[in-house]
Design a protein around this motif. Structure first.
Motif, PDB file in Angstrom:
ATOM      1  N   ASN A   1       0.823  -1.200   0.000  1.00  0.00           N
ATOM      2  CA  ASN A   1       0.000   0.000   0.000  1.00  0.00           C
ATOM      3  C   ASN A   1       0.859   1.252   0.000  1.00  0.00           C
ATOM      4  O   ASN A   1       2.022   1.234   0.409  1.00  0.00           O
ATOM      5  N   VAL A   2       0.250   2.345  -0.479  1.00  0.00           N
ATOM      6  CA  VAL A   2       0.901   3.654  -0.536  1.00  0.00           C
ATOM      7  C   VAL A   2       0.017   4.652   0.195  1.00  0.00           C
ATOM      8  O   VAL A   2      -1.182   4.762  -0.097  1.00  0.00           O
ATOM      9  N   ASN A   3       0.585   5.364   1.145  1.00  0.00           N
ATOM     10  CA  ASN A   3      -0.121   6.435   1.841  1.00  0.00           C
ATOM     11  C   ASN A   3       0.569   7.755   1.541  1.00  0.00           C
ATOM     12  O   ASN A   3       1.798   7.843   1.580  1.00  0.00           O
ATOM     13  N   PHE A   4      -0.233   8.778   1.243  1.00  0.00           N
ATOM     14  CA  PHE A   4       0.313  10.088   0.924  1.00  0.00           C
ATOM     15  C   PHE A   4      -0.528  11.167   1.578  1.00  0.00           C
ATOM     16  O   PHE A   4      -1.755  11.168   1.441  1.00  0.00           O
ATOM     17  N   ALA A   5       0.140  12.048   2.304  1.00  0.00           N
ATOM     18  CA  ALA A   5      -0.521  13.175   2.974  1.00  0.00           C
ATOM     19  C   ALA A   5      -1.716  12.712   3.803  1.00  0.00           C
ATOM     20  O   ALA A   5      -2.777  13.341   3.799  1.00  0.00           O
ATOM     21  N   GLY A   6      -1.536  11.591   4.486  1.00  0.00           N
ATOM     22  CA  GLY A   6      -2.568  11.100   5.388  1.00  0.00           C
ATOM     23  C   GLY A   6      -3.665  10.281   4.745  1.00  0.00           C
ATOM     24  O   GLY A   6      -4.625   9.907   5.416  1.00  0.00           O
ATOM     25  N   LYS A   7      -3.540   9.989   3.428  1.00  0.00           N
ATOM     26  CA  LYS A   7      -4.564   9.217   2.729  1.00  0.00           C
ATOM     27  C   LYS A   7      -3.970   7.943   2.144  1.00  0.00           C
ATOM     28  O   LYS A   7      -2.819   7.930   1.691  1.00  0.00           O
ATOM     29  N   ASP A   8      -4.773   6.889   2.130  1.00  0.00           N
ATOM     30  CA  ASP A   8      -4.398   5.676   1.415  1.00  0.00           C
ATOM     31  C   ASP A   8      -4.696   5.920  -0.068  1.00  0.00           C
ATOM     32  O   ASP A   8      -5.850   6.031  -0.468  1.00  0.00           O
ATOM     33  N   VAL A   9      -3.641   6.036  -0.871  1.00  0.00           N
ATOM     34  CA  VAL A   9      -3.815   6.344  -2.299  1.00  0.00           C
ATOM     35  C   VAL A   9      -3.487   5.145  -3.179  1.00  0.00           C
ATOM     36  O   VAL A   9      -3.325   5.288  -4.381  1.00  0.00           O
ATOM     37  N   THR A  10      -3.421   3.959  -2.580  1.00  0.00           N
ATOM     38  CA  THR A  10      -2.984   2.769  -3.312  1.00  0.00           C
ATOM     39  C   THR A  10      -3.802   2.548  -4.578  1.00  0.00           C
ATOM     40  O   THR A  10      -3.252   2.153  -5.613  1.00  0.00           O
ATOM     41  N   SER A  11      -5.104   2.779  -4.512  1.00  0.00           N
ATOM     42  CA  SER A  11      -5.978   2.554  -5.668  1.00  0.00           C
ATOM     43  C   SER A  11      -6.292   3.842  -6.421  1.00  0.00           C
ATOM     44  O   SER A  11      -7.105   3.832  -7.344  1.00  0.00           O
TER      45      SER A  11
END
Length: 261
Positions: A63-73
């Motif tokens: 998974n990828v998290n960016f700026a406090g959000k899960d942006v994986t999808s």
């Protein structure tokens, strides 16, 4: 680094091209304002990792998290709206437009994504404040004098600078720079280093970059991650990685190590 300061975090990323696993369980984290350099030989998976982080390829797992959000999808364009600025090994600019028009398009895109008024259609009457901002960005990159030149006619180095201006026009929280100085003359490389250092100092923008020029890495990076065959084989501060015997021998070379030491 505490959890509140993390801007980008990836955990156990795995990417396949067909049956071949290109990224094998890579994890990383980047804090607000931090600069991470990803190095390794050609084919190590650096660009594919960039594509996974920015949403250009799908991950098989992780998974990828960016700026406090899960942006994986989340697709790439939505991650851009969230604050990921991106440049490429081969610069991607609008070749048929002038340098100024390129930046105006990027600024309008930013304003539209935020629901801001963009004024008349840029090709006939861009708003004065937008024009001024575009010229300012070109000046920041040292190419304001080329504002009226068609992008297709620009040199390789000037195209790279224009692409960086487009990324900055989006006011990113993080700059994802894939070989930002590739193919540049030494003097041009140092100008890009100075620009990125100034951006970090003035705007607090984080940076993740792949780069082969070790002088650039030593000038810009707070930490370094070394990849080989899709895996991380070393990670740490610039000094820690530079002094790692395997990294020094295989990737830096003894001469480069002693020159940089």
């Amino acid at each position: 680094m505490n959890a509140q300061s993390l801007l980008l975090q990836a955990a156990d990323l795995r990417v396949n091209y067909g049956a071949f696993e290109v990224i094998r369980g890579v994890s990383l984290s980047v804090g607000d304002g931090e600069a991470l350099a990803i190095i390794g030989p050609n084919g190590a998976g650096k660009t594919t990792l960039f594509k996974a982080l920015t949403g250009e390829v799908n991950c098989r797992s992780g998974n990828v998290n960016f700026a406090g959000k899960d942006v994986t999808s989340m697709p790439a364009h939505e991650r851009t709206i969230e604050g990921m600025g991106r440049t490429f090994q081969v610069s991607r600019v609008f070749l048929e437009l002038t340098a100024l028009e390129n930046v105006v398009v990027a600024l309008e895109s930013r304003r539209r994504s935020r629901g801001e008024h963009t004024g008349a259609w840029w090709h006939t009457a861009p708003p004065p404040d937008l024009l001024a901002e575009a010229v300012g960005l070109l000046d920041q990159l040292g190419i304001a004098s080329l504002r009226g030149e068609t992008a297709a006619t620009l040199s390789h180095g000037d195209k790279k600078r224009l692409e960086l201006a487009l990324a900055l026009a989006l006011e990113p929280k993080i700059l994802m720079l894939d070989e930002p100085t590739a193919g540049m003359a030494p003097a041009d490389r140092m100008r890009i280093v100075e620009v990125i250092l100034r951006i970090r100092r003035e705007k607090g923008v984080a940076v993740v970059m792949t780069e082969h020029d070790m002088d650039v890495i030593f000038s810009l990076a707070d930490s370094v991650m070394v990849m080989n065959y899709g895996e991380v084989i070393a990670a740490g501060s610039v000094e820690e990685v530079r002094n790692d015997p395997t990294v020094r021998e295989v990737y830096l070379g003894k001469d480069m190590y002693h020159a940089a030491g």
